[in-house]
Design a protein around this motif. Structure first.
Motif: not given
Length: 151
Positions: A2, A13-14, A18, A32, A40, A57, A60
């Motif tokens: 990213l 990607s987002f 999501h 995460t 992100i 974002g 997300l």
């Protein structure tokens, strides 16, 4: 990927993340803990002028933070200062940014302390005062989410 890719790569990607975040998927925590949050956050900073990517974002972040463990981790990784920055710079996404901020703050008492330490509560109060005379839908949503962040 990213950070070094193009805007389209970041947005795609987002969007994929999501879709995954809409489900209570066990891989969210794995994502995460392997640094997805930091990536992100950096992508949002890099593309702050691109409304669609910032909005995706923010959604997300809000979806991920339905998990209190992820909300705590994101708080430690600097998401609160990022969200305050987004609210300050990109005014037209304030309602969704406030929604994400409420999602980060509410499940984790430590994140409430981080908000206070970063001067965010005063900033949110100022926004609430500024929106009190607004009668349009955005003004009402901003006031509503300001209250959610502060309560």
């Amino acid at each position: 990927m990213l950070l070094h890719g193009s805007y389209n790569v970041a947005l795609n990607s987002f969007n994929l993340l999501h879709q995954l975040s809409l489900k209570t998927h066990p891989k969210l925590e794995l994502l995460t803990t392997t640094g997805a949050g930091a990536i992100i956050f950096q992508a949002i900073r890099n593309y702050i002028g691109h409304r669609e990517l910032v909005m995706t974002g923010l959604r997300l972040i809000g979806n991920f933070c339905r998990n209190a463990a992820i909300a705590a981790q994101f708080g430690n990784e600097g998401v609160i200062s990022l969200l305050l920055h987004v609210i300050d710079i990109v005014r037209d996404v304030s309602p969704i940014a406030l929604w994400a901020l409420a999602g980060v703050i509410r499940p984790v008492p430590g994140n409430q302390m981080l908000l206070l330490a970063q001067g965010g509560a005063e900033y949110i109060l100022q926004m609430l005062r500024a929106s009190r005379d607004c009668t349009d839908e955005a003004g009402v949503r901003i006031a509503t989410w300001c209250c959610h962040v502060l309560l």
